[in-house]
Design an enzyme around this catalytic site. Structure first.
Site, short mmCIF file in Angstrom:
data_model
loop_
_atom_site.label_atom_id
_atom_site.label_comp_id
_atom_site.label_asym_id
_atom_site.label_seq_id
_atom_site.Cartn_x
_atom_site.Cartn_y
_atom_site.Cartn_z
N HIS A 95 -7.70 -5.30 -0.81
CA HIS A 95 -6.45 -4.58 -0.56
C HIS A 95 -5.63 -5.14 0.60
O HIS A 95 -4.41 -5.25 0.50
CB HIS A 95 -6.77 -3.10 -0.31
N ASP A 123 -8.79 -3.03 -6.28
CA ASP A 123 -8.75 -3.96 -5.15
C ASP A 123 -9.57 -3.47 -3.97
O ASP A 123 -9.34 -3.86 -2.84
CB ASP A 123 -7.30 -4.23 -4.72
N SER A 182 0.83 -1.21 0.00
CA SER A 182 0.00 0.00 0.00
C SER A 182 0.87 1.26 0.00
O SER A 182 1.70 1.45 -0.88
CB SER A 182 -0.94 -0.04 1.21
#
Length: 691
Positions: free
Chosen positions: A646, A593, A264
């Site tokens: 995610h 995602d 991320s």
């Protein structure tokens, strides 16, 4: 004679009864009649009372209040909690236990894989734990206790305002407020679990351990994710410690290069590190031009937010996203209640706007990347929420799976994704020629005499309180904003935040990367304004989930709550598109995602860095590894082993296997090369960026 007298006396008392007889026998008969009449009268009186009650006007239903909504929500949560607790304690264990499948680690160990290259894990925003080292009196007893992550969320309910105060940074400096020190939790425990039972890195760590990884060759690069990236070095020496750790692991593991696995926001944090480590001091780490080539084998980016995320826009603009907007619609007024005095969104916004890291996630590349008022790279893409396909893709193919590109999301009516914020549905669909222009020259604040008194309405405040009502209305006057004008908008509504954060981050596209100005650290986390290292043997992977509707742009409205100390804008959750449209609840969705759109996650590996480009002068090999989302078939399966979400993708067996094989010595070509299910190649072709 006495009987007659007694009878007459009773008749006098009971005047309602007519005396017609003077005989003793007559008295006995009348006495029985009296009893019967009393019973009849009692029954009649009872019937009259019932009739009176029936004729009473019905009670009017009480007006539904925000307090009622709050009580219902608490009731639902408590009921669900007790039901789960009952199931956990009363049902047989065999019914509750999810069947454990052998993970990739067990299978790869049987194949003979062993630990080879040291692995460094780099967490993203929010998922890393934070602990208290110094605080206010309200935080007594919490020294070195977790304020964030790892199951410490009981403090949110015990002392919420104290927690918000300690998680906030100084609004002017972006560093510690006076008398408060909150630091990242070090080690693997810092980000293995976000909360009890909710894994982040734990599944990957466990599988790596199966083939021989442990503390000497596996490291979690913990850092305070609230700070700007350079401030993690200025305050905590986090970048210096990471450099030293990589050098130590390289030497102590037989001079094997390190495999870095960021997730991320950690992806752009590590990109910043790669530039910092080779830059001369005092601004950089002084490793020299060949440091990355010597120490780094591969960078395997999970859920990479290379070009930013639209979620950061809604977070900074109104402290909400699709989920918060939905809750707000289900229980209107609870969070904004003047009676309860919660001011929830205002307090959250005030805290979040002290975190420079969120500004790092604003969309980068402007209209060239994200589209203008009438065009975007996702042109022609529309979601079908009800009939998404979840077909599997062969992992052995080395090419784009073209048969799966036209999957799931089917085109019905077009969405203008380039308008990242639109005020009203018409502003999101009309041609740009029919809309008022959002000129940066219009963004000028009126005199302070017209502004609200930002100390008159309570303790919580935001920079919106310094705007006049006319300025607030002008922002929303049927206008739409692209990623270019959005930055001007944020500079207008939050000038102090943007002035502080833009000293550390940039969101443009470099015209000439040889310009000396790009040696400044504010450009290092933007892949469009910095060059990759001269490390031709290094590999870069973009690994992310696809097939989940992901926030891309928003339809806003003026907030109905006009009191001061409130946020004047909110997502219009009443706006929906037609069946099959990407517009749902005031949010336009694209493929991704659930947090990062495909465009942001995949473009640099698909085009920006593919081959020798001005952003990748040494031609570092790039690979796209997409993982088609397959949700769990039941609640008993937990978060699934094929998830593309995610965070849940960290437990995706296919992704874990790819990481383990590379860590054990494989190359990108040996694990299958590119694996593509989305339209990322077509999107990249539509972006006119000089390489």
């Amino acid at each position: 004679m006495a009987s007659v007298l007694r009878f007459r006396k009773l008749c006098y008392v009971e005047s309602a009864v007519k005396c017609t007889s003077v005989g003793y026998e007559s008295f006995e008969i009348d006495e029985k009649l009296d009893e019967k009449e009393e019973d009849v009268l009692s029954a009649n009186n009872f019937a009259l009372e019932i009739n009176k009650k029936r004729k009473l006007p019905k009670r009017q239903p009480k007006e539904w209040r925000c307090l009622d909504s709050c009580c219902w929500i608490i009731g639902y949560l408590c009921t669900t909690w007790w039901l789960l607790l009952f199931c956990y304690h009363c049902l047989p264990v065999t019914l509750l236990r999810v069947p454990e499948l052998p993970g990739p680690g067990v299978r790869l160990k049987r194949e003979g894989l062993t630990a080879l290259h040291p692995v460094v894990l780099v967490p993203g925003i929010v998922t890393g734990g934070l602990e208290l080292w110094e605080g206010r009196p309200c935080a007594d007893g919490l020294f070195r206790k977790r304020l964030w992550g790892g199951g410490s969320f009981t403090q949110i309910f015990k002392r919420p305002l104290c927690l918000l105060e300690h998680l906030s940074l100084h609004y002017e400096t972006g560093l510690d407020p006076q008398g408060i020190r909150v630091r990242a939790v070090p080690g693997l425990v810092g980000a293995d679990y976000f909360a009890p039972g909710y894994f982040v890195w734990a599944v990957l760590i466990e599988n790596l351990a199966k083939i021989g990884y442990e503390g000497k060759n596996l490291h979690m690069a913990a850092y305070d994710w609230r700070l700007s990236f350079q401030n993690t070095e200025i305050r905590d020496h986090a970048l210096t410690r990471l450099k030293s750790k990589i050098e130590l692991m390289y030497i102590s593991n037989g001079y094997k290069k390190v495999v870095a696995v960021p997730h991320s926001m950690g992806v752009i944090y590590f990109l910043h590190f790669l530039k910092w480590v080779e830059t001369p001091p005092p601004m950089g780490g002084g490793g020299g031009p060949g440091w990355c080539a010597k120490h780094i084998k591969a960078v395997m980016n999970i859920g990479p937010a290379f070009l930013g995320v639209p979620k950061a826009v809604s977070n900074l603009f109104s402290a909400e996203g699709k989920d918060v907007s939905y809750i707000r619609a289900m229980a209107p007024g609870v969070f904004d209640s003047e009676i309860l005095g919660l001011q929830t969104f205002e307090r959250v916004m005030r805290m979040a706007r002290t975190w420079d890291s969120i500004v790092s996630l604003l969309p980068k590349g402007g209209e060239v990347i994200w589209g203008n008022m009438d065009r975007s790279p996702e042109e022609g893409h529309v979601c079908d929420f009800s009939k998404k396909s979840h077909s599997k893709t062969s992992l052995t193919t080395n090419n784009v799976n073209n048969s799966d590109v036209k999957r799931g999301f089917l085109v019905k009516d077009l969405a203008n994704y380039g308008r990242i914020i639109s005020f009203g549905k018409p502003a999101s669909v009309l041609h740009s020629s029919k809309l008022p222009t959002a000129d940066s020259k219009e963004f000028s604040r009126t005199s302070t005499s017209e502004n609200f008194n930002n100390f008159s309405c309570g303790e919580a405040w935001t920079e919106y309180d310094e705007m006049s009502r006319q300025s607030i209305q002008n922002v929303a006057a049927d206008k739409a904003y692209t990623t270019t004008t959005l930055l001007d908008l944020l500079r207008f509504v939050a000038p102090k935040m943007m002035r502080r954060a833009e000293a550390h981050f940039s969101h443009g596209i470099a015209e000439n990367l040889d310009d000396p100005k790009y040696n400044h650290y504010k450009y290092w986390s933007n892949p469009l304004e910095t060059k990759l290292s001269d490390a031709p043997d290094m590999e870069i992977y973009c690994m992310y989930g696809v097939g989940i509707p992901t926030e891309r742009s928003y339809v806003y409205k003026l907030s109905p709550n006009s009191r001061c100390k409130s946020i004047p804008y909110q997502i219009d959750n009443s706006v929906h598109g037609e069946d099959g449209s990407c517009l749902k609840g005031g949010v336009y969705f694209a493929d991704g995602d659930e947090s990062v759109p495909v465009l942001s996650a995949g473009f640099m590996c698909a085009k920006g860095w593919r081959g020798r480009t001005r952003f990748n002068p040494s031609g570092i090999a790039t690979y796209i590894r997409e993982y088609r989302h397959k949700p769990p078939t039941s609640l008993m399966e937990g978060r699934g082993i094929e998830s593309g979400s995610h965070v849940d993708i960290m437990g995706n067996f296919a992704l874990i296997e790819d990481i383990m094989r590379v860590a054990a010595g494989a190359t990108g070509d040996e694990i299958g090369g590119d694996q593509i299910h989305s339209d990322i190649i077509k999107m990249s072709e539509r972006i006119n960026l000089g390489l």
